[in-house]
Design a protein around this motif. Structure first.
Motif, PDB file in Angstrom:
ATOM      1  N   ASP A 107       0.831  -1.209   0.000  1.00  0.00           N
ATOM      2  CA  ASP A 107       0.000   0.000   0.000  1.00  0.00           C
ATOM      3  C   ASP A 107       0.862   1.253   0.000  1.00  0.00           C
ATOM      4  O   ASP A 107       0.534   2.249  -0.671  1.00  0.00           O
ATOM      5  CB  ASP A 107      -0.916   0.003   1.227  1.00  0.00           C
ATOM      6  N   ARG A 108       1.957   1.183   0.718  1.00  0.00           N
ATOM      7  CA  ARG A 108       2.831   2.339   0.767  1.00  0.00           C
ATOM      8  C   ARG A 108       3.495   2.577  -0.588  1.00  0.00           C
ATOM      9  O   ARG A 108       3.621   3.730  -1.028  1.00  0.00           O
ATOM     10  CB  ARG A 108       3.894   2.103   1.837  1.00  0.00           C
ATOM     11  N   ALA A 109       3.873   1.516  -1.277  1.00  0.00           N
ATOM     12  CA  ALA A 109       4.469   1.657  -2.604  1.00  0.00           C
ATOM     13  C   ALA A 109       3.462   2.248  -3.589  1.00  0.00           C
ATOM     14  O   ALA A 109       3.814   3.123  -4.407  1.00  0.00           O
ATOM     15  CB  ALA A 109       4.971   0.306  -3.097  1.00  0.00           C
ATOM     16  N   ALA A 110       2.188   1.804  -3.527  1.00  0.00           N
ATOM     17  CA  ALA A 110       1.159   2.351  -4.420  1.00  0.00           C
ATOM     18  C   ALA A 110       0.929   3.831  -4.135  1.00  0.00           C
ATOM     19  O   ALA A 110       0.784   4.644  -5.068  1.00  0.00           O
ATOM     20  CB  ALA A 110      -0.134   1.560  -4.263  1.00  0.00           C
ATOM     21  N   ALA A 179       0.307  13.032   2.248  1.00  0.00           N
ATOM     22  CA  ALA A 179      -0.207  12.693   3.579  1.00  0.00           C
ATOM     23  C   ALA A 179      -0.544  11.213   3.685  1.00  0.00           C
ATOM     24  O   ALA A 179      -0.337  10.580   4.732  1.00  0.00           O
ATOM     25  CB  ALA A 179      -1.438  13.539   3.890  1.00  0.00           C
ATOM     26  N   ALA A 180      -1.055  10.620   2.589  1.00  0.00           N
ATOM     27  CA  ALA A 180      -1.341   9.187   2.593  1.00  0.00           C
ATOM     28  C   ALA A 180      -0.071   8.370   2.746  1.00  0.00           C
ATOM     29  O   ALA A 180      -0.033   7.357   3.464  1.00  0.00           O
ATOM     30  CB  ALA A 180      -2.081   8.799   1.316  1.00  0.00           C
ATOM     31  N   VAL A 181       1.002   8.807   2.107  1.00  0.00           N
ATOM     32  CA  VAL A 181       2.285   8.109   2.241  1.00  0.00           C
ATOM     33  C   VAL A 181       2.789   8.208   3.675  1.00  0.00           C
ATOM     34  O   VAL A 181       3.251   7.203   4.269  1.00  0.00           O
ATOM     35  CB  VAL A 181       3.314   8.696   1.258  1.00  0.00           C
ATOM     36  N   LYS A 182       2.687   9.383   4.291  1.00  0.00           N
ATOM     37  CA  LYS A 182       3.143   9.547   5.665  1.00  0.00           C
ATOM     38  C   LYS A 182       2.289   8.724   6.626  1.00  0.00           C
ATOM     39  O   LYS A 182       2.812   8.162   7.615  1.00  0.00           O
ATOM     40  CB  LYS A 182       3.104  11.029   6.054  1.00  0.00           C
ATOM     41  N   GLN A 186       3.546   5.765   9.211  1.00  0.00           N
ATOM     42  CA  GLN A 186       3.237   5.632  10.626  1.00  0.00           C
ATOM     43  C   GLN A 186       2.691   4.244  10.952  1.00  0.00           C
ATOM     44  O   GLN A 186       3.016   3.664  12.004  1.00  0.00           O
ATOM     45  CB  GLN A 186       2.243   6.714  11.049  1.00  0.00           C
ATOM     46  N   GLU A 187       1.856   3.716  10.060  1.00  0.00           N
ATOM     47  CA  GLU A 187       1.350   2.361  10.276  1.00  0.00           C
ATOM     48  C   GLU A 187       2.473   1.339  10.209  1.00  0.00           C
ATOM     49  O   GLU A 187       2.474   0.345  10.947  1.00  0.00           O
ATOM     50  CB  GLU A 187       0.271   2.034   9.245  1.00  0.00           C
TER      51      GLU A 187
END
Length: 304
Positions: A107-110, A179-182, A186-187
């Protein structure tokens, strides 16, 4: 014949009466006179000396560690590795365990790819603004020369304004993607179970491969701060303790191995249920025989 008989009866009666009257006179003695009894003075017991007063107040309380807490899972998942066990000394932010983070990594890569795409679009729209600005400048010159109409100039100006709004919209989308990447970062950090402070792992509650839920206890960490003893005294004797006062601590009731501690804090209120006052003392130099969780005996000196 009858007369002598009557005389004999009279004589016997007189003799009997005489015998009855003489018997008491010879047998009854006069009662002796008794002297009045004087009251005996009560004997007062000699005053006994009071037993010596114990110069100390004895109390008991648990030994605690100020820096101690349960390290819990901030995210649900399966444990993929354990880096710490019981009696392991760890440093601050050291990883104790890891959770499965493969899905989060994808998810982070996407999200990162989307952010990069939006960033490229933003640069494209910014270049478009520069081109529209040049078109507007040329249209204004042509209008001064009378080559084009006012409507043509307004059309070019409208295109520039619309392109500027597209730049702002693209910039906001790019900020949202960032913000979604950050957030995913955090997750991902939650999948790394770290030590909040330096100390020793006293308990481990999970096993490798176990699935844990949010808030589940994983480790119990004890810091290296001074040991504390929490004890209570009667509220009526609150005046015998004060901050900075030295008391004696022992792991046994006979004070075979006494240690010194300094009172750090005193509760400002007395418990209305028990009438006791809580006091916290910090050990100066704790030994190996004083450990968190044990019940220690406290000796508080009384004022003379």
């Amino acid at each position: 014949m009858k007369r002598p008989t009557a005389m004999v009866c009279i004589g016997l009666f007189v003799a009997g009466a005489a015998g009855c009257s003489s018997a008491p006179s010879s047998s009854v003695a006069a009662a002796p006179a008794f002297a009045p009894v004087k009251p005996v003075a009560a004997v007062q017991p000699a005053p006994q000396p009071l037993p010596p007063r114990d110069p100390y107040l004895i109390a008991t309380g648990p030994v605690t560690e100020e820096q101690q807490l349960d390290v819990v899972a901030l995210r649900a998942g399966a444990i993929t590795s354990l880096s710490a066990d019981i009696d392991t000394r760890v440093q601050r932010n050291q990883i104790l365990a890891r959770l499965d983070d493969r899905e989060l990594q994808d998810d982070r890569a996407a999200a990162e790819h989307k952010y990069q795409s939006l960033q490229s679009d933003l640069k494209n729209w910014q270049a478009e603004v520069q081109m529209r600005s040049a078109d507007l400048k040329r249209a204004e010159q042509m209008r001064e020369a009378g080559i084009n109409t006012p409507e043509d100039l307004e059309h070019v100006r409208y295109n520039l304004t619309a392109t500027q709004f597209e730049v702002e919209r693209q910039r906001e989308e790019m900020l949202a993607a960032d913000a979604a990447v950050k957030s995913l970062d955090q997750e991902l950090e939650k999948t790394h179970i770290t030590a909040p402070f330096s100390g020793i792992v006293s308990q481990r509650f999970v096993r490798d491969g176990e699935y844990v839920a949010v808030g589940q206890k994983l480790f119990h960490l004890v810091g290296s701060s001074p040991l504390e003893v929490r004890f209570t005294i009667p509220g009526q004797q609150a005046g015998i303790v004060h901050r900075g006062q030295t008391v004696t601590i022992s792991p046994t009731p006979d004070f075979a191995e006494p240690l010194t501690a300094v009172i750090r804090s005193i509760s400002p209120v007395i418990d209305p249920g028990s009438g006791m006052l809580e006091v916290i003392a910090v050990l100066d130099h704790p030994s190996g025989k004083i450990m968190p969780g044990m019940i220690a005996t406290v000796r508080v000196p009384l004022p003379r």
